[in-house]
Design an enzyme around this catalytic site. Structure first.
Site, PDB file in Angstrom:
ATOM      1  N   ASN A  11      16.989 -18.438  10.769  1.00 41.39           N
ATOM      2  CA  ASN A  11      16.358 -19.753  10.670  1.00 41.39           C
ATOM      3  C   ASN A  11      16.716 -20.521  11.946  1.00 41.39           C
ATOM      4  OD1 ASN A  11      15.536 -22.338  10.055  1.00 41.39           O
ATOM      5  ND2 ASN A  11      16.997 -22.645   8.382  1.00 41.39           N
ATOM      6  N   LYS A  13      15.685 -23.329  12.993  1.00 40.02           N
ATOM      7  CA  LYS A  13      15.674 -24.798  12.854  1.00 40.02           C
ATOM      8  C   LYS A  13      14.962 -25.431  14.061  1.00 40.02           C
ATOM      9  CE  LYS A  13      19.730 -24.398   9.967  1.00 40.02           C
ATOM     10  NZ  LYS A  13      20.944 -24.952   9.442  1.00 40.02           N
ATOM     11  N   HIS A  98      14.852 -25.784   1.899  1.00 41.12           N
ATOM     12  CA  HIS A  98      16.132 -25.762   2.616  1.00 41.12           C
ATOM     13  C   HIS A  98      16.818 -27.106   2.364  1.00 41.12           C
ATOM     14  CE1 HIS A  98      19.056 -25.800   5.822  1.00 41.12           C
ATOM     15  NE2 HIS A  98      18.919 -24.486   5.895  1.00 41.12           N
ATOM     16  N   GLU A 100      18.215 -29.059   4.241  1.00 39.04           N
ATOM     17  CA  GLU A 100      17.864 -30.079   5.237  1.00 39.04           C
ATOM     18  C   GLU A 100      16.496 -30.689   4.917  1.00 39.04           C
ATOM     19  OE1 GLU A 100      18.553 -27.638   8.709  1.00 39.04           O
ATOM     20  OE2 GLU A 100      20.682 -27.585   8.207  1.00 39.04           O
ATOM     21  N   GLU A 168      22.535 -21.149  -0.641  1.00 42.19           N
ATOM     22  CA  GLU A 168      23.119 -21.771   0.555  1.00 42.19           C
ATOM     23  C   GLU A 168      23.913 -23.008   0.136  1.00 42.19           C
ATOM     24  OE1 GLU A 168      21.012 -20.574   4.398  1.00 42.19           O
ATOM     25  OE2 GLU A 168      20.188 -22.465   3.716  1.00 42.19           O
ATOM     26  N   GLY A 174      26.285 -24.726   8.665  1.00 43.49           N
ATOM     27  CA  GLY A 174      26.569 -25.278   9.991  1.00 43.49           C
ATOM     28  C   GLY A 174      27.954 -25.874  10.134  1.00 43.49           C
ATOM     29  N   SER A 214      27.045 -20.471   7.445  1.00 41.47           N
ATOM     30  CA  SER A 214      28.055 -20.039   8.427  1.00 41.47           C
ATOM     31  C   SER A 214      28.286 -18.521   8.439  1.00 41.47           C
ATOM     32  CB  SER A 214      29.370 -20.793   8.217  1.00 41.47           C
ATOM     33  OG  SER A 214      29.172 -22.177   8.433  1.00 41.47           O
ATOM     34  N   GLY A 235      21.578 -19.421  10.243  1.00 35.91           N
ATOM     35  CA  GLY A 235      21.167 -20.496  11.140  1.00 35.91           C
ATOM     36  C   GLY A 235      21.735 -20.278  12.529  1.00 35.91           C
TER      37      GLY A 235
HETATM   38  P1  PGA Z   1      24.206 -21.772   9.415  1.00 41.22           P
HETATM   39  O1  PGA Z   1      22.838 -22.236   8.725  1.00 41.22           O
HETATM   40  O2  PGA Z   1      24.182 -20.256   9.458  1.00 41.22           O
HETATM   41  O3  PGA Z   1      24.182 -22.385  10.784  1.00 41.22           O
HETATM   42  O4  PGA Z   1      25.323 -22.277   8.568  1.00 41.22           O
HETATM   43  C1  PGA Z   1      22.313 -21.556   7.629  1.00 41.22           C
HETATM   44  C2  PGA Z   1      21.025 -22.213   7.195  1.00 41.22           C
HETATM   45  O5  PGA Z   1      20.940 -23.440   7.257  1.00 41.22           O
HETATM   46  O6  PGA Z   1      20.062 -21.532   6.798  1.00 41.22           O
END
Ligand code: PGA
Length: 254
Positions: A11, A13, A98, A100, A168, A174, A214, A235
């Protein structure tokens, strides 16, 4: 460990900025994965880079994903991108709900509509679920259960089998704080048993489950081997071609 072929989704983003960076990143991944038969790989760039990657990835083993979709197929919805438009550009997977996007206002009802649009246009929805924080009493299980119930409310057995559910936990996205392999395993069993209650055992067994939050080269092996999920939604680490390729290797060898 899962017996399904691992599904590894990047992803991207709101990254990167330029077309050149996006096509270089995709090309490095595609080159390394050219003969990949042991994993399904998807990259989901920002929607402005979808047409570019659609052309460069072509019919190769790396499939094209999108990070969101409109609830509507066409009409007066300024700023939206529709499922038929994404399908026309070669998109096969769509990330929906997601955290976000949920934070920007996507409700369970909006997510239901987006999932139905995605299935209608023959793409695979990757629906994200996950709690904001973990409480010691285990209330976060009810939170995830409610998100899955909302999803299942509009799907029959045939439809749910075509959906990917990505667990998630928001606190792990993140932040560098990964869920432990035990946390992931417990959640995989919980999501599976929730699906068994809503549908049946054979149907639940067909639903692909991912972990995201992460994931990196340093933790991918144990999370995949002992976490029981069928792959990862990644991500930050998906923006580094070498690290993303390493995670794919680890998941296929786990
Ligand atoms: P991350 O994000 O691997 O940077 O933690 C995962 C995601 O938001 O899909």
């Amino acid at each position: 460990m899962s017996t399904k072929k691992p599904l590894i989704v990047g992803n991207w983003k709101l990254n990167p900025t330029t077309q050149k960076e996006a096509s270089d990143l995709a090309a490095t991944i595609a080159k390394k994965q050219k003969k990949q038969l042991s994993a399904t790989i998807v990259v989901a760039p920002s929607c402005i880079h979808v047409p570019l990657l659609g052309k460069s990835l072509g019919k190769g083993p790396v499939m094209l994903g999108a990070q969101d979709v409109s609830t509507e197929p066409l009409g007066p919805f300024t700023g939206d991108v529709s499922a038929p438009q994404l399908r026309d550009l070669g998109v096969e997977y769509v990330i929906i709900g997601h955290s976000e996007r949920r934070a920007m206002g996507d409700t369970d009802e909006i997510i239901q509509k987006k999932v139905l649009q995605t299935l209608k246009y023959k793409m695979t929805p990757i629906v994200c679920v996950g709690e904001r924080t973990r409480d010691i009493q285990g209330g976060f299980y009810s939170f995830v259960e409610a998100q899955i119930h909302a999803l299942a409310a509009v799907l029959d057995k045939t439809m749910i089998k075509k959906v990917v559910i990505a667990y998630e936990p928001i606190w792990a996205i993140g932040t560098g704080k990964t869920a432990t392999k035990e946390d992931v395993k417990e959640m995989q069993l919980f999501i599976f048993s929730t699906l068994v209650k809503l549908f049946d055992r054979a149907t639940a067994a067909k639903v692909t489950l991912l972990y995201g939050g992460s994931v990196k080269a340093a933790n991918a092996l144990e999370l995949h081997k002992d976490g029981g999920m069928d792959g990862f939604l990644i991500g930050g680490a998906s923006l580094k071609a070498e690290e993303f390729n390493t995670i794919i290797d680890l998941a296929t060898k786990a």
